[in-house]
Motif scaffolding. Structure first.
Motif, PDB file in Angstrom:
ATOM      1  N   SER A  89       0.707  -1.197  -0.049  1.00 11.86           N
ATOM      2  CA  SER A  89       0.070  -0.181  -0.178  1.00 11.86           C
ATOM      3  C   SER A  89       0.978   1.223   0.158  1.00 11.86           C
ATOM      4  CB  SER A  89      -0.965   0.051   1.297  1.00 11.86           C
ATOM      5  OG  SER A  89      -0.026   0.067   2.372  1.00 11.86           O
ATOM      6  N   VAL A  90       0.294   2.264  -0.415  1.00 12.35           N
ATOM      7  CA  VAL A  90       1.099   3.661  -0.373  1.00 12.35           C
ATOM      8  C   VAL A  90       0.369   4.715   0.209  1.00 12.35           C
ATOM      9  CG1 VAL A  90       1.813   3.137  -2.782  1.00 12.35           C
ATOM     10  CG2 VAL A  90      -0.241   4.687  -2.485  1.00 12.35           C
ATOM     11  N   ASN A  91       1.129   5.559   0.796  1.00 10.01           N
ATOM     12  CA  ASN A  91       0.921   6.709   1.579  1.00 10.01           C
ATOM     13  C   ASN A  91       1.048   7.838   0.662  1.00 10.01           C
ATOM     14  OD1 ASN A  91      -0.175   8.691   3.275  1.00 10.01           O
ATOM     15  ND2 ASN A  91       1.364   8.324   4.894  1.00 10.01           N
ATOM     16  N   PHE A  92       0.198   8.455   0.038  1.00  7.60           N
ATOM     17  CA  PHE A  92       0.479   9.456  -0.911  1.00  7.60           C
ATOM     18  C   PHE A  92       0.032  10.808  -0.594  1.00  7.60           C
ATOM     19  CE2 PHE A  92       0.562  11.916  -4.757  1.00  7.60           C
ATOM     20  CZ  PHE A  92      -0.659  12.406  -5.296  1.00  7.60           C
ATOM     21  N   GLN A  93       0.789  11.675  -0.118  1.00  8.00           N
ATOM     22  CA  GLN A  93       0.600  12.914   0.299  1.00  8.00           C
ATOM     23  C   GLN A  93       1.052  14.016  -0.654  1.00  8.00           C
ATOM     24  OE1 GLN A  93      -0.506  13.526   3.728  1.00  8.00           O
ATOM     25  NE2 GLN A  93      -0.883  11.201   3.742  1.00  8.00           N
ATOM     26  N   LYS A  94      -0.123  14.398  -1.398  1.00  9.26           N
ATOM     27  CA  LYS A  94       0.170  15.330  -2.576  1.00  9.26           C
ATOM     28  C   LYS A  94       0.785  16.424  -2.163  1.00  9.26           C
ATOM     29  CE  LYS A  94      -2.011  16.770  -6.963  1.00  9.26           C
ATOM     30  NZ  LYS A  94      -3.150  16.770  -7.885  1.00  9.26           N
ATOM     31  N   ALA A  95       0.248  17.409  -1.224  1.00  9.88           N
ATOM     32  CA  ALA A  95       0.858  18.681  -0.531  1.00  9.88           C
ATOM     33  C   ALA A  95       2.272  18.425  -0.332  1.00  9.88           C
ATOM     34  CB  ALA A  95      -0.174  19.301   0.420  1.00  9.88           C
ATOM     35  N   ALA A  96       2.533  17.467   0.171  1.00 12.50           N
ATOM     36  CA  ALA A  96       3.957  17.161   0.830  1.00 12.50           C
ATOM     37  C   ALA A  96       4.506  16.694  -0.127  1.00 12.50           C
ATOM     38  CB  ALA A  96       3.872  16.394   2.114  1.00 12.50           C
ATOM     39  N   LYS A  97       4.182  16.256  -1.430  1.00 11.04           N
ATOM     40  CA  LYS A  97       5.165  15.710  -2.323  1.00 11.04           C
ATOM     41  C   LYS A  97       5.924  14.492  -1.927  1.00 11.04           C
ATOM     42  CE  LYS A  97       5.303  19.904  -4.815  1.00 11.04           C
ATOM     43  NZ  LYS A  97       6.210  21.144  -5.668  1.00 11.04           N
ATOM     44  N   SER A  98       5.241  13.512  -1.330  1.00  6.93           N
ATOM     45  CA  SER A  98       5.438  12.467  -0.659  1.00  6.93           C
ATOM     46  C   SER A  98       4.683  11.162  -0.983  1.00  6.93           C
ATOM     47  CB  SER A  98       5.380  12.260   0.948  1.00  6.93           C
ATOM     48  OG  SER A  98       5.753  11.165   1.409  1.00  6.93           O
ATOM     49  N   PHE A  99       5.654  10.103  -1.112  1.00  5.46           N
ATOM     50  CA  PHE A  99       4.696   8.818  -1.795  1.00  5.46           C
ATOM     51  C   PHE A  99       5.661   7.739  -1.278  1.00  5.46           C
ATOM     52  CE2 PHE A  99       2.169   6.516  -4.758  1.00  5.46           C
ATOM     53  CZ  PHE A  99       3.035   5.728  -5.441  1.00  5.46           C
ATOM     54  N   SER A 100       5.244   7.181   0.083  1.00  8.61           N
ATOM     55  CA  SER A 100       5.763   6.051   0.520  1.00  8.61           C
ATOM     56  C   SER A 100       4.973   4.748   0.340  1.00  8.61           C
ATOM     57  CB  SER A 100       6.048   6.237   2.270  1.00  8.61           C
ATOM     58  OG  SER A 100       4.710   6.507   2.673  1.00  8.61           O
ATOM     59  N   LEU A 101       6.004   3.691   0.321  1.00 12.90           N
ATOM     60  CA  LEU A 101       5.449   2.524   0.066  1.00 12.90           C
ATOM     61  C   LEU A 101       5.459   1.527   1.295  1.00 12.90           C
ATOM     62  CD1 LEU A 101       4.594  -0.096  -1.995  1.00 12.90           C
ATOM     63  CD2 LEU A 101       7.150  -0.301  -2.041  1.00 12.90           C
ATOM     64  N   LYS A 102       4.391   1.064   1.764  1.00 15.27           N
ATOM     65  CA  LYS A 102       4.114   0.120   3.030  1.00 15.27           C
ATOM     66  C   LYS A 102       3.859  -1.282   2.523  1.00 15.27           C
ATOM     67  CE  LYS A 102       0.674  -0.215   5.970  1.00 15.27           C
ATOM     68  NZ  LYS A 102      -0.299   0.116   7.174  1.00 15.27           N
ATOM     69  N   ILE A 103       4.932  -2.376   2.972  1.00 12.93           N
ATOM     70  CA  ILE A 103       4.999  -3.648   2.827  1.00 12.93           C
ATOM     71  C   ILE A 103       4.402  -4.226   3.953  1.00 12.93           C
ATOM     72  CG2 ILE A 103       6.034  -5.597   1.790  1.00 12.93           C
ATOM     73  CD1 ILE A 103       7.985  -3.631   0.608  1.00 12.93           C
ATOM     74  N   SER A 104       3.428  -4.828   4.188  1.00 14.16           N
ATOM     75  CA  SER A 104       3.091  -5.476   5.297  1.00 14.16           C
ATOM     76  C   SER A 104       3.281  -7.189   5.050  1.00 14.16           C
ATOM     77  CB  SER A 104       1.419  -5.503   5.446  1.00 14.16           C
ATOM     78  OG  SER A 104       1.169  -4.216   5.262  1.00 14.16           O
ATOM     79  N   ASP A 105       3.385  -7.879   6.277  1.00 20.75           N
ATOM     80  CA  ASP A 105       3.755  -9.306   6.331  1.00 20.75           C
ATOM     81  C   ASP A 105       4.702  -9.542   5.358  1.00 20.75           C
ATOM     82  OD1 ASP A 105       1.801 -12.353   5.228  1.00 20.75           O
ATOM     83  OD2 ASP A 105       3.388 -11.870   6.862  1.00 20.75           O
ATOM     84  N   SER A 106       6.053  -9.289   5.643  1.00 20.01           N
ATOM     85  CA  SER A 106       7.130  -8.984   4.593  1.00 20.01           C
ATOM     86  C   SER A 106       7.341 -10.463   4.391  1.00 20.01           C
ATOM     87  CB  SER A 106       8.260  -8.197   5.391  1.00 20.01           C
ATOM     88  OG  SER A 106       7.953  -7.032   5.504  1.00 20.01           O
ATOM     89  N   GLN A 107       7.901 -11.007   3.324  1.00 23.52           N
ATOM     90  CA  GLN A 107       8.088 -12.254   2.767  1.00 23.52           C
ATOM     91  C   GLN A 107       9.601 -12.201   2.388  1.00 23.52           C
ATOM     92  OE1 GLN A 107       5.223 -13.346   0.134  1.00 23.52           O
ATOM     93  NE2 GLN A 107       3.880 -13.541   1.631  1.00 23.52           N
ATOM     94  N   LEU A 108      10.282 -13.289   2.350  1.00 20.98           N
ATOM     95  CA  LEU A 108      11.783 -13.428   1.817  1.00 20.98           C
ATOM     96  C   LEU A 108      11.729 -13.157   0.137  1.00 20.98           C
ATOM     97  CD1 LEU A 108      12.803 -16.821   3.645  1.00 20.98           C
ATOM     98  CD2 LEU A 108      13.402 -14.491   4.317  1.00 20.98           C
ATOM     99  N   GLY A 109      10.539 -13.407  -0.340  1.00 26.75           N
ATOM    100  CA  GLY A 109      10.683 -13.016  -1.806  1.00 26.75           C
ATOM    101  C   GLY A 109      10.656 -11.565  -2.114  1.00 26.75           C
ATOM    102  N   ASP A 110      10.213 -10.846  -0.975  1.00 25.96           N
ATOM    103  CA  ASP A 110      10.218  -9.230  -1.130  1.00 25.96           C
ATOM    104  C   ASP A 110      11.708  -8.556  -1.245  1.00 25.96           C
ATOM    105  OD1 ASP A 110       7.449  -8.956   0.913  1.00 25.96           O
ATOM    106  OD2 ASP A 110       7.089  -9.429  -0.988  1.00 25.96           O
ATOM    107  N   ALA A 111      12.383  -9.294  -0.776  1.00 25.14           N
ATOM    108  CA  ALA A 111      13.903  -8.834  -1.072  1.00 25.14           C
ATOM    109  C   ALA A 111      14.422  -8.339  -2.190  1.00 25.14           C
ATOM    110  CB  ALA A 111      14.928  -9.669  -0.181  1.00 25.14           C
ATOM    111  N   ALA A 112      14.594  -7.142  -2.735  1.00 27.12           N
ATOM    112  CA  ALA A 112      15.013  -6.541  -3.885  1.00 27.12           C
ATOM    113  C   ALA A 112      15.534  -5.190  -3.588  1.00 27.12           C
ATOM    114  CB  ALA A 112      13.796  -6.570  -4.702  1.00 27.12           C
ATOM    115  N   MET A 113      15.659  -4.725  -4.808  1.00 29.60           N
ATOM    116  CA  MET A 113      15.876  -3.188  -4.871  1.00 29.60           C
ATOM    117  C   MET A 113      14.443  -2.530  -5.225  1.00 29.60           C
ATOM    118  SD  MET A 113      18.357  -0.415  -5.208  1.00 29.60           S
ATOM    119  CE  MET A 113      19.531  -0.679  -6.085  1.00 29.60           C
ATOM    120  N   TYR A 114      14.234  -1.659  -4.691  1.00 28.17           N
ATOM    121  CA  TYR A 114      12.870  -0.842  -5.019  1.00 28.17           C
ATOM    122  C   TYR A 114      12.994   0.688  -5.323  1.00 28.17           C
ATOM    123  CZ  TYR A 114      10.195  -4.697  -2.786  1.00 28.17           C
ATOM    124  OH  TYR A 114       9.706  -6.023  -2.495  1.00 28.17           O
ATOM    125  N   PHE A 115      12.372   1.078  -6.649  1.00 27.42           N
ATOM    126  CA  PHE A 115      12.557   2.303  -6.985  1.00 27.42           C
ATOM    127  C   PHE A 115      11.137   3.137  -7.215  1.00 27.42           C
ATOM    128  CE2 PHE A 115      16.689   1.893  -8.577  1.00 27.42           C
ATOM    129  CZ  PHE A 115      16.883   0.808  -8.863  1.00 27.42           C
TER     130      PHE A 115
END
Lengths: 113, 114
Positions: free
Chosen positions: A65-91
Protein backbone atom coordinates in the motif's frame (compact mmCIF):
# COMPACT_ATOMS: atom_id res chain seq x y z
CA UNK A 1 13.00 19.74 -13.55
CA UNK A 2 11.34 16.76 -11.99
CA UNK A 3 13.38 14.92 -9.38
CA UNK A 4 12.69 11.86 -7.29
CA UNK A 5 14.49 11.26 -3.99
CA UNK A 6 14.71 8.06 -2.02
CA UNK A 7 16.54 8.92 1.19
CA UNK A 8 16.99 5.33 2.42
CA UNK A 9 19.78 3.54 0.53
CA UNK A 10 19.12 0.36 2.53
CA UNK A 11 16.35 -0.99 4.73
CA UNK A 12 15.87 -4.27 6.53
CA UNK A 13 12.85 -6.04 7.99
CA UNK A 14 12.09 -9.28 9.76
CA UNK A 15 9.93 -11.78 7.95
CA UNK A 16 6.20 -11.19 8.68
CA UNK A 17 6.87 -7.64 9.90
CA UNK A 18 5.98 -4.33 8.21
CA UNK A 19 8.38 -1.92 6.54
CA UNK A 20 7.91 1.49 4.94
CA UNK A 21 10.05 2.85 2.13
CA UNK A 22 10.18 6.62 1.63
CA UNK A 23 10.00 8.67 -1.55
CA UNK A 24 9.68 12.38 -2.19
CA UNK A 25 9.48 14.19 -5.50
CA UNK A 26 9.76 17.71 -6.78
CA UNK A 27 7.29 19.02 -9.33
CA UNK A 28 5.31 22.09 -10.22
CA UNK A 29 2.63 20.07 -11.99
CA UNK A 30 -0.74 18.95 -10.65
CA UNK A 31 -1.34 16.04 -13.02
CA UNK A 32 1.17 13.21 -12.79
CA UNK A 33 1.61 9.52 -12.01
CA UNK A 34 3.66 7.72 -9.37
CA UNK A 35 4.96 4.18 -9.25
CA UNK A 36 6.91 1.73 -7.16
CA UNK A 37 8.96 -0.87 -9.01
CA UNK A 38 10.81 -3.88 -7.64
CA UNK A 39 14.08 -5.10 -9.14
CA UNK A 40 15.29 -8.51 -7.94
CA UNK A 41 18.82 -9.77 -8.74
CA UNK A 42 17.54 -10.95 -12.13
CA UNK A 43 17.39 -7.22 -13.07
CA UNK A 44 13.81 -7.56 -14.25
CA UNK A 45 11.72 -4.44 -13.49
CA UNK A 46 8.43 -5.42 -11.86
CA UNK A 47 5.60 -2.99 -11.16
CA UNK A 48 4.53 -3.11 -7.51
CA UNK A 49 1.91 -0.38 -7.38
CA UNK A 50 0.84 2.81 -9.15
CA UNK A 51 -0.96 5.97 -8.05
CA UNK A 52 -2.60 8.61 -10.20
CA UNK A 53 -2.25 12.09 -8.68
CA UNK A 54 -5.88 12.91 -9.53
CA UNK A 55 -7.05 10.10 -7.26
CA UNK A 56 -7.24 10.98 -3.58
CA UNK A 57 -7.55 7.40 -2.40
CA UNK A 58 -4.28 5.63 -1.63
CA UNK A 59 -3.57 2.65 -3.87
CA UNK A 60 -3.34 -0.87 -2.44
CA UNK A 61 -2.26 -4.16 -3.98
CA UNK A 62 -2.55 -7.07 -1.57
CA UNK A 63 0.29 -6.62 1.00
CA UNK A 64 1.51 -3.41 -0.65
CA UNK A 65 0.00 0.00 0.00
CA UNK A 66 1.05 3.60 -0.45
CA UNK A 67 0.72 6.78 1.57
CA UNK A 68 0.29 9.50 -1.04
CA UNK A 69 0.60 13.01 0.39
CA UNK A 70 0.17 15.34 -2.59
CA UNK A 71 0.75 18.60 -0.73
CA UNK A 72 3.92 17.24 0.86
CA UNK A 73 5.00 15.60 -2.43
CA UNK A 74 5.54 12.34 -0.61
CA UNK A 75 4.82 8.79 -1.82
CA UNK A 76 5.84 6.06 0.64
CA UNK A 77 5.41 2.31 0.14
CA UNK A 78 4.30 0.06 2.99
CA UNK A 79 4.95 -3.65 2.77
CA UNK A 80 2.96 -5.70 5.27
CA UNK A 81 3.66 -9.30 6.33
CA UNK A 82 7.07 -9.15 4.64
CA UNK A 83 8.21 -12.28 2.83
CA UNK A 84 11.66 -13.50 1.83
CA UNK A 85 10.66 -12.97 -1.80
CA UNK A 86 10.19 -9.26 -1.15
CA UNK A 87 13.96 -8.81 -0.90
CA UNK A 88 15.02 -6.64 -3.84
CA UNK A 89 15.91 -3.10 -4.90
CA UNK A 90 12.83 -0.86 -4.86
CA UNK A 91 12.50 2.20 -7.07
CA UNK A 92 10.09 5.07 -6.81
CA UNK A 93 9.21 6.70 -10.15
CA UNK A 94 7.39 9.82 -11.33
CA UNK A 95 5.81 10.36 -14.74
CA UNK A 96 4.62 13.80 -15.79
CA UNK A 97 1.61 14.45 -18.01
CA UNK A 98 3.87 14.74 -21.07
CA UNK A 99 5.31 11.25 -20.67
CA UNK A 100 8.70 11.89 -19.05
CA UNK A 101 9.41 9.08 -16.54
CA UNK A 102 12.07 9.64 -13.85
CA UNK A 103 13.33 7.21 -11.20
CA UNK A 104 14.77 7.61 -7.73
CA UNK A 105 18.10 6.19 -6.62
CA UNK A 106 16.60 3.03 -5.18
CA UNK A 107 16.34 1.36 -1.75
CA UNK A 108 17.80 -2.10 -1.14
CA UNK A 109 15.39 -4.11 1.01
CA UNK A 110 16.72 -7.06 3.00
CA UNK A 111 14.29 -9.49 4.61
CA UNK A 112 15.60 -11.51 7.57
CA UNK A 113 14.07 -14.92 8.32
CA UNK B 1 2.38 -10.77 -26.58
CA UNK B 2 6.15 -10.32 -26.61
CA UNK B 3 5.95 -6.96 -24.76
CA UNK B 4 9.23 -5.04 -24.96
CA UNK B 5 12.08 -6.81 -26.73
CA UNK B 6 15.68 -5.64 -26.53
CA UNK B 7 18.61 -6.97 -28.50
CA UNK B 8 21.35 -7.89 -27.91
CA UNK B 9 21.36 -9.14 -24.29
CA UNK B 10 25.14 -8.81 -23.95
CA UNK B 11 27.79 -7.00 -25.93
CA UNK B 12 31.46 -6.14 -25.57
CA UNK B 13 32.68 -3.11 -27.51
CA UNK B 14 36.14 -1.72 -27.99
CA UNK B 15 36.77 1.95 -27.29
CA UNK B 16 35.79 4.03 -30.29
CA UNK B 17 33.45 1.45 -31.82
CA UNK B 18 29.79 2.18 -32.49
CA UNK B 19 26.68 0.08 -32.09
CA UNK B 20 22.90 0.23 -32.04
CA UNK B 21 20.77 -1.23 -29.27
CA UNK B 22 17.48 -2.36 -30.67
CA UNK B 23 14.13 -2.00 -28.90
CA UNK B 24 10.70 -2.94 -30.17
CA UNK B 25 7.31 -3.15 -28.48
CA UNK B 26 4.06 -4.72 -29.67
CA UNK B 27 1.64 -2.99 -27.28
CA UNK B 28 1.00 0.08 -29.47
CA UNK B 29 2.43 2.34 -26.76
CA UNK B 30 3.17 5.92 -27.71
CA UNK B 31 5.73 6.49 -24.96
CA UNK B 32 9.14 4.81 -25.13
CA UNK B 33 12.27 5.27 -23.01
CA UNK B 34 15.94 4.39 -22.76
CA UNK B 35 17.67 4.16 -19.39
CA UNK B 36 21.08 3.18 -18.18
CA UNK B 37 21.74 1.56 -14.83
CA UNK B 38 25.22 1.48 -13.33
CA UNK B 39 25.97 -1.17 -10.66
CA UNK B 40 24.01 -0.59 -7.46
CA UNK B 41 22.49 2.61 -8.81
CA UNK B 42 19.16 3.86 -10.06
CA UNK B 43 17.90 4.21 -13.61
CA UNK B 44 19.01 7.34 -15.43
CA UNK B 45 16.95 8.54 -18.37
CA UNK B 46 18.94 8.85 -21.59
CA UNK B 47 16.24 9.72 -24.14
CA UNK B 48 12.52 9.32 -24.43
CA UNK B 49 9.88 9.59 -27.13
CA UNK B 50 6.19 10.47 -26.91
CA UNK B 51 5.40 9.28 -30.40
CA UNK B 52 6.78 8.51 -33.84
CA UNK B 53 9.02 11.33 -35.00
CA UNK B 54 9.26 12.94 -31.53
CA UNK B 55 12.23 12.46 -29.21
CA UNK B 56 13.62 14.40 -26.27
CA UNK B 57 16.70 14.31 -24.08
CA UNK B 58 16.72 12.89 -20.59
CA UNK B 59 19.29 13.33 -17.83
CA UNK B 60 22.32 11.75 -19.53
CA UNK B 61 22.02 12.07 -23.35
CA UNK B 62 25.67 12.79 -24.19
CA UNK B 63 27.27 10.10 -26.35
CA UNK B 64 23.92 8.67 -27.49
CA UNK B 65 21.44 9.23 -30.28
CA UNK B 66 17.93 7.95 -30.91
CA UNK B 67 15.33 7.92 -33.63
CA UNK B 68 11.66 6.98 -33.66
CA UNK B 69 10.43 6.36 -37.19
CA UNK B 70 7.66 3.94 -36.15
CA UNK B 71 5.48 3.46 -33.08
CA UNK B 72 7.04 0.02 -32.46
CA UNK B 73 10.79 0.73 -32.66
CA UNK B 74 13.09 2.98 -30.66
CA UNK B 75 16.77 2.19 -31.35
CA UNK B 76 19.58 3.70 -29.28
CA UNK B 77 22.83 4.51 -31.07
CA UNK B 78 26.20 4.69 -29.33
CA UNK B 79 28.83 6.56 -31.29
CA UNK B 80 32.53 6.32 -30.36
CA UNK B 81 32.04 4.06 -27.33
CA UNK B 82 33.85 5.02 -24.13
CA UNK B 83 34.48 3.03 -20.91
CA UNK B 84 32.05 5.38 -19.11
CA UNK B 85 29.27 3.87 -21.22
CA UNK B 86 29.76 0.46 -19.61
CA UNK B 87 26.37 -0.15 -18.05
CA UNK B 88 23.11 -2.06 -18.27
CA UNK B 89 20.65 -0.46 -20.67
CA UNK B 90 16.89 -0.78 -20.36
CA UNK B 91 14.24 0.08 -22.89
CA UNK B 92 10.67 0.66 -21.72
CA UNK B 93 7.30 1.67 -23.10
CA UNK B 94 4.02 2.90 -21.65
CA UNK B 95 0.49 3.84 -22.59
CA UNK B 96 -0.20 7.54 -22.99
CA UNK B 97 -3.61 7.59 -21.31
CA UNK B 98 -4.66 8.45 -17.74
CA UNK B 99 -5.05 4.82 -16.66
CA UNK B 100 -2.78 1.78 -17.02
CA UNK B 101 0.11 4.22 -17.05
CA UNK B 102 2.89 1.93 -15.88
CA UNK B 103 5.98 1.32 -18.00
CA UNK B 104 6.84 -2.13 -19.29
CA UNK B 105 10.52 -2.97 -19.47
CA UNK B 106 12.74 -5.06 -21.67
CA UNK B 107 15.17 -7.56 -20.14
CA UNK B 108 18.13 -5.21 -20.43
CA UNK B 109 21.38 -5.15 -22.40
CA UNK B 110 24.66 -5.51 -20.52
CA UNK B 111 27.26 -3.47 -22.40
CA UNK B 112 30.96 -3.52 -21.61
CA UNK B 113 33.38 -1.10 -23.29
CA UNK B 114 37.04 -2.14 -23.11
Amino acid sequence: AQTVTQSQPEMSVQEAETVTLSCTYDTSESDYYLFWYKQPPSRQMILVIRQEAYKQQNATENRFSVNFQKAAKSFSLKISDSQLGDAAMYFCAYRNSYGKLTFGQGTILTVHP
Amino acid sequence: NAGVTQTPKFRILKIGQSMTLQCTQDMNHNYMYWYRQDPGMGLKLIYYSVGAGITDKGEVPNGYNVSRSTTEDFPLRLELAAPSQTSVYFCASSYQGRTNTEAFFGQGTRLTVV
